[in-house]
Design an enzyme around this catalytic site. Structure first.
Site, PDB file in Angstrom:
ATOM      1  N   ASP A  16     -15.120 -20.994  34.499  1.00 50.33           N
ATOM      2  CA  ASP A  16     -15.820 -20.134  33.530  1.00 50.33           C
ATOM      3  C   ASP A  16     -15.530 -18.661  33.723  1.00 50.33           C
ATOM      4  O   ASP A  16     -16.159 -17.812  33.081  1.00 50.33           O
ATOM      5  CB  ASP A  16     -17.329 -20.397  33.558  1.00 50.33           C
ATOM      6  CG  ASP A  16     -17.982 -19.986  34.863  1.00 50.33           C
ATOM      7  OD1 ASP A  16     -17.408 -20.268  35.920  1.00 50.33           O
ATOM      8  OD2 ASP A  16     -19.086 -19.401  34.821  1.00 50.33           O
ATOM      9  N   ASP A  44     -15.937 -16.461  36.259  1.00 49.66           N
ATOM     10  CA  ASP A  44     -16.810 -15.499  36.937  1.00 49.66           C
ATOM     11  C   ASP A  44     -16.499 -15.375  38.425  1.00 49.66           C
ATOM     12  O   ASP A  44     -17.116 -14.585  39.130  1.00 49.66           O
ATOM     13  CB  ASP A  44     -18.287 -15.833  36.721  1.00 49.66           C
ATOM     14  CG  ASP A  44     -18.748 -17.101  37.438  1.00 49.66           C
ATOM     15  OD1 ASP A  44     -17.879 -17.882  37.895  1.00 49.66           O
ATOM     16  OD2 ASP A  44     -19.975 -17.312  37.527  1.00 49.66           O
ATOM     17  N   SER A  60     -18.449 -24.595  36.240  1.00 43.23           N
ATOM     18  CA  SER A  60     -17.719 -23.672  37.108  1.00 43.23           C
ATOM     19  C   SER A  60     -16.502 -24.355  37.732  1.00 43.23           C
ATOM     20  O   SER A  60     -15.589 -24.762  37.033  1.00 43.23           O
ATOM     21  CB  SER A  60     -18.660 -23.108  38.173  1.00 43.23           C
ATOM     22  OG  SER A  60     -18.053 -22.109  38.932  1.00 43.23           O
ATOM     23  N   ASP A  72     -12.019 -19.182  38.316  1.00 45.00           N
ATOM     24  CA  ASP A  72     -12.527 -20.547  38.218  1.00 45.00           C
ATOM     25  C   ASP A  72     -12.718 -20.916  36.750  1.00 45.00           C
ATOM     26  O   ASP A  72     -12.340 -20.169  35.855  1.00 45.00           O
ATOM     27  CB  ASP A  72     -13.838 -20.677  38.997  1.00 45.00           C
ATOM     28  CG  ASP A  72     -14.950 -19.819  38.419  1.00 45.00           C
ATOM     29  OD1 ASP A  72     -14.642 -18.866  37.671  1.00 45.00           O
ATOM     30  OD2 ASP A  72     -16.121 -20.080  38.712  1.00 45.00           O
TER      31      ASP A  72
END
Length: 474
Positions: free
Chosen positions: A240, A242, A99, A238
């Site tokens: 990834d 999400d 993340s 961010d």
């Protein structure tokens, strides 16, 4: 290795090789033992752009194959796109990502065919991994069929249906691309919705962007780009994809919980699930019922599921980082938006841009018109986990300890211990102290009646934490 607020995380040197094979195998065994998958069933594997992610992904693919499942490689895709494709195929998923944390760390997010695993799944996977400690673990890398294009196409279709054709026409939107796997899909989807898009700051080196505690460097970039390109807003995410990052026409980032609130109103939600770290005035800012939870998507998902089990409909969840989840289906411009119970950065970004297009006034003015207290958040990085635990134990030991710690700031009139310690001061200001659930970080969240007071309170809170740690270690 341990599970935190969202997935398994640790240092790359600890996760590469045996550990990633171990947990992928434990996940496969859990799926098979619990009847959540049958031998030969597909399992999707996605990843972010960290230097270590391709290798860990290949290790997990090999482990899943040896455990009797059919791995499918979805490449570098946003986590919500992977989860959506998994739900379409009734397939479990693994997402290799850390993340927003630095590149020397990484992690794995686990998904059943119906969405994110819950805390009971985490407990079982951990137990299986623990029982395998004495086994010889084969960490040979594997290869699998590539279905990245199919996963991306489904996700583009989902987001394009949120608004009417050309609903964002007339807007000029910057996309801070850095190293997020959301970067190209943001450009594609926003252009499909009619916006003029300006790609910004693309990087082949991984940049850890935390949307909940936006760095001074990132804010400087945003404030430079916004007037330079005459942008109406800037969007990003961010690592990834999400958690959303949205700034106004001046380059000022919007709070994540405000993005969640805008999304809830955009969808006409009847129930909102959000952690205690979200703004305390969320309850009064819309026509919905609010369920407060601990921090972490598993807790938000559990609250949404409880609402659905009770017969509620139009259920939305969001975290203070802006990641927004849907716990039920919704009717949108293009038809039915299916429930996607995992964090998503695209839905809140598009909902905010839709509001901007309809309001025909600057985003900064729209933000000012929302009746929320001023909030701020930041973190102390590389803060030892044992120091965080000692501080929280000291503050929880007695009301006197908490009062003494916060005395330089103000007098405590009430507190909440749902997740971390959240203290309300006699003048109505709020300070919330909470160790990160998946990184060596200590977080501080504050609320006050104006931006200057919020910034001052945040600085004071972080300083108290530093001083306490220094005295303890002296």
């Amino acid at each position: 290795m341990k599970f935190g607020t969202s997935g398994l995380r640790g240092l790359v040197v600890d996760l590469e090789g045996r550990a990633s094979a171990l947990y992928a195998t434990a996940f496969a065994r859990h799926l098979l033992e619990a009847g959540l998958a049958k031998p030969g069933d597909p399992v999707l594997v996605g990843r972010d752009f960290r230097a270590s992610s391709p290798g860990i992904s290949a290790t997990c693919i090999g482990a899943l194959q040896r455990a009797g499942l059919c791995a499918i490689d979805c490449g570098a895709v946003p986590t919500p796109a992977l989860a959506l494709y998994g739900m379409k195929l009734s397939a479990a998923c693994l997402m290799i990502t850390g993340s927003h944390i630095p590149d020397d760390r990484n992690g794995i997010k686990f998904y059943r065919a119906d969405g994110e695993i819950d805390k009971q799944d985490e407990i079982r996977i951990t137990a299986i991994a623990g029982s395998m400690v004495g086994e010889e673990i084969d960490d040979t890398a594997g290869e699998a069929a590539d279905q990245r294009a199919e996963a991306e196409a489904l996700f583009v279709e989902r987001n394009a249906m949120l608004l009417a054709p050309n609903a964002l026409a007339g807007l000029t939107i910057g996309v801070y691309q850095h190293s997020t796997v959301a970067r190209d899909l943001f450009v594609q989807i926003l252009e499909k919705l009619g916006a003029r898009v300006v790609p910004l700051g693309r990087s082949e080196r991984f940049i850890p962007v935390d949307t909940e505690a936006v760095s001074a460097e990132t804010i400087d970039f945003l404030r430079s780009w916004a007037p330079q390109h005459r942008l109406d807003a800037i969007v990003s995410a961010d690592g990834d994809g999400d958690r959303p990052l949205v700034s106004d026409e001046k380059g000022q980032p919007l709070r994540g919980d405000l993005l969640g609130l805008i999304t809830a109103n955009f969808l006409h939600a009847k129930v909102v699930a959000t952690p205690v770290t979200s703004n305390s005035q969320i309850e009064a800012a819309g026509d919905y019922r609010v369920l407060r939870t601990k921090v972490g998507s598993p807790f938000v998902i559990a609250a949404m599921q409880s609402a659905a089990d009770a017969g509620d409909t139009e259920i939305v969840g969001f975290e203070a980082n802006g990641g927004t989840l849907t716990g039920s289906d919704f009717t949108v411009a293009g038809g039915t938006l299916k429930a996607l119970p995992t964090r998503d950065s695209f839905l809140p970004a598009i909902a905010t841009l839709s509001l901007l297009a309809k309001a025909k006034q600057p985003l900064s003015r729209i933000v000012a018109d929302h009746p929320l207290a001023f909030a701020a958040a930041d973190r102390l990085e590389n803060f030892p986990v044992e120091t965080s635990a000692a501080l929280m134990a000291n503050l929880r030991a007695s009301d006197e300890n908490l009062a003494a710690f916060l005395a330089p700031i103000g007098s405590v009139v009430s507190k909440s211990d749902i997740d971390g310690l959240r203290a309300t001061l006699e003048d109505g200001r709020i300070i919330h102290l909470r160790p990160s659930g998946n990184a060596p970080e200590m977080r501080c969240y504050v609320e006050a009646q104006d931006e200057q007071e919020a910034s001052k309170l945040l600085a004071q809170g972080l300083d108290l934490i530093r001083r306490w740690a220094a005295e303890r270690n002296s």
